[in-house]
Design an enzyme around this catalytic site. Structure first.
Site, PDB file in Angstrom:
ATOM      1  CG  ASP A  74     -47.062 -39.316  67.849  1.00  0.00           C
ATOM      2  OD1 ASP A  74     -46.118 -39.415  69.238  1.00  0.00           O
ATOM      3  OD2 ASP A  74     -47.617 -40.238  67.629  1.00  0.00           O
TER       4      ASP A  74
ATOM      5  CB  SER B 251     -55.094 -41.393  67.404  1.00  0.00           C
ATOM      6  OG  SER B 251     -53.721 -41.360  67.528  1.00  0.00           O
TER       7      SER B 251
HETATM    8  C1  S3P Z   1     -51.895 -41.435  71.117  1.00  0.00           C
HETATM    9  C2  S3P Z   1     -50.950 -40.237  72.290  1.00  0.00           C
HETATM   10  C3  S3P Z   1     -49.620 -39.215  72.155  1.00  0.00           C
HETATM   11  C4  S3P Z   1     -49.332 -40.648  71.222  1.00  0.00           C
HETATM   12  C5  S3P Z   1     -49.681 -42.022  70.819  1.00  0.00           C
HETATM   13  C6  S3P Z   1     -51.041 -41.922  70.343  1.00  0.00           C
HETATM   14  C7  S3P Z   1     -52.961 -41.370  71.611  1.00  0.00           C
HETATM   15  O1  S3P Z   1     -49.188 -39.463  72.973  1.00  0.00           O
HETATM   16  O2  S3P Z   1     -47.853 -39.758  70.794  1.00  0.00           O
HETATM   17  O3  S3P Z   1     -48.852 -42.581  69.386  1.00  0.00           O
HETATM   18  O4  S3P Z   1     -53.429 -41.767  70.315  1.00  0.00           O
HETATM   19  O5  S3P Z   1     -54.106 -40.467  72.060  1.00  0.00           O
HETATM   20  P1  S3P Z   1     -49.117 -38.934  74.163  1.00  0.00           P
HETATM   21  O6  S3P Z   1     -51.483 -38.543  74.212  1.00  0.00           O
HETATM   22  O7  S3P Z   1     -49.062 -39.935  76.076  1.00  0.00           O
HETATM   23  O8  S3P Z   1     -48.333 -38.248  74.201  1.00  0.00           O
END
Ligand code: S3P
Length: 424
Positions: free
Chosen positions: A311, A23
């Site tokens: 996740d 992220s």
């Molecule tokens: C992420 C946010 C999450 C997560 C994804 C990465 C990010 O999704 O599931 O793997 O980097 O902002 P959501 O915010 O849509 O739940």
């Protein structure tokens, strides 16, 4: 590619360093591309998803070179250029949703495309609020490809029905370039890496509880040090908790409180995880973890903790199979919109190992403790988190398992098996 996993009979032992956070890597390359000047990104992820973001930034005229395997130098004049080709997000929802927020307010047009799995994932959640800001995005029924006609955007005060860092980041990035103060409110706080990094790069951004406001700002280039990914650490944490005699140390794990739901759950279940050395690196909390094999009991995982471990839920399901009593996961309906329908895929695949698991509309229920049979072939559904979760399950199966499509692990964690082998 198929991968055979055998039972671990001696316990996991030793120390490994957890690789870069996916992220944060996405955000580092995107935000450095928006800043005028030279940024240095240390410990950029080797995962395919952040590399999709990197390639797109290059296609938008940004100069990006690796100084060594993971040190990325970004030089930008702070103004993105019209791309010569469609922008390929691969498997990465974060790339598509965050870049849409950036591209909607540019003075050029662009087309964002994705792979088979990403093309099935919902984009209305970003198209709708961006449209309220004056964006023009064409799609078929809210799915990629997204055809974006760049526009000057108007600020909004948006109340999101979803707690989603991807939606929040998309709107904040659009707000960075809009004509006033943009405010985003979500039902629970989702991961806040965007807020922390934008602030670190000089943006005027303020968060109070689950409400964030951004004033149009000029980003400044920075040196950004990316910590290890707690979502990658999760596989080792769970493995050490469930493989008898394990005792491991995980170094450089990101401990941002909006990401540490797994640690809270583990503590609740009676797991032995100790934080050894906590510090702050580039605005993010980081520490080392010592994890030992533990006797676990089931628990209920619901409400505001869900975005803090979203996740990790597939590997938490594996953990729950080895806990006494019932584990209930609810309020996690958005799991159906991830790289696969993670409620259906977790239930279908764990049943193949003899797990007592039941699907619900917004989660699953597991009755433990289960003896995992093994002697089965598990599917990954184009989903990296399933590939890695099944590997962890395989370590406690009576007989070997075969994982089909194991190559998907490289989406976030190409060094996954190599790191596990260091502990075996
Ligand atoms: C992420 C946010 C999450 C997560 C994804 C990465 C990010 O999704 O599931 O793997 O980097 O902002 P959501 O915010 O849509 O739940």
């Amino acid at each position: 590619m198929e991968k055979t996993v055998l039972k671990n009979k001696n316990g996991l032992k030793g120390t490994i360093t957890i690789p870069s956070d996916k992220s944060i890597s996405h955000r580092a390359v995107m935000f450095a591309s928006l800043a005028k000047g030279k940024s240095v990104i240390n410990n950029f992820s080797k995962g395919q998803d952040p590399h999709s973001s990197l390639e797109i930034c290059k296609n938008l005229g940004v100069n990006a070179e690796f100084q060594d395997e993971t040190t990325l130098i970004i030089e930008s004049d702070g103004v993105l250029k019209s791309p010569f080709q469609n922008l390929d997000c691969g498997n990465s929802g974060t790339t598509m949703r965050l870049m849409t927020g950036i591209l909607a307010g540019q003075n050029f047009n662009s087309v964002m495309v994705g792979d088979e799995s990403l093309s099935k994932r919902p984009m209305k959640r970003v198209i709708e609020p961006l449209t309220l800001m004056g964006a023009k995005i064409d799609s078929i029924d809210g799915h990629a490809p997204l055809h974006i006609t760049g526009q000057k955007l108007a600020a909004i005060d948006y109340n999101s029905p979803l707690a989603s860092a991807q939606v929040k980041s998309c709107i904040l990035l659009a707000g960075l370039n809009a004509n006033g103060v943009t405010t985003f409110t979500e039902p629970y706080v989702s991961r806040n890496h965007t807020e922390l990094m934008l602030k670190f790069m000089n943006a005027e951004i303020n968060a109070i509880g689950n409400k964030v406001s951004i004033v149009p700002s000029v980003l400044e280039p920075r040196e950004i040090n990316i910590c290890g990914d707690i979502s990658s650490a999760a596989y080792f944490i769970v493995a050490a908790l469930i493989v008898p005699e394990s005792d491991i140390i995980l170094k450089n794990v990101g401990l941002n409180p909006t990401r540490t739901g797994l640690l809270d759950v583990v503590q609740f279940m009676g797991g032995d995880v100790e934080i050894l050395d906590k510090k702050n690196v580039s605005g993010e909390d980081v520490g080392d973890l010592r994890v030992k094999y533990s006797d676990l009991t089931g628990c209920t995982i619901e409400d505001g903790i869900i975005p803090r471990l979203i996740d990790e839920l597939p590997v938490i399901a594996v953990l729950a199979t080895q806990a006494r009593g019932t584990t209930i996961v609810r309020d996690a309906g958005d799991l159906r919109n991830k790289e696969s329908d993670r409620i259906k895929s977790v239930v279908t695949e764990l049943k193949k190992l003899g797990v007592d698991i039941h699907e619900t509309s917004d989660g699953f229920i597991i009755n433990g403790k289960n003896k995992l049979t093994g002697d089965a072939r598990l599917e990954t559904y184009h989903d990296h988190r399933l590939a890695m979760s099944w590997y962890v399950a395989g370590l406690v199966c009576e007989k070997p398992i075969v994982i089909d499509g194991f190559e998907w692990a490289a989406i976030s964690f190409p060094e996954f098996v190599e790191k596990f082998e260091l502990l075996s």
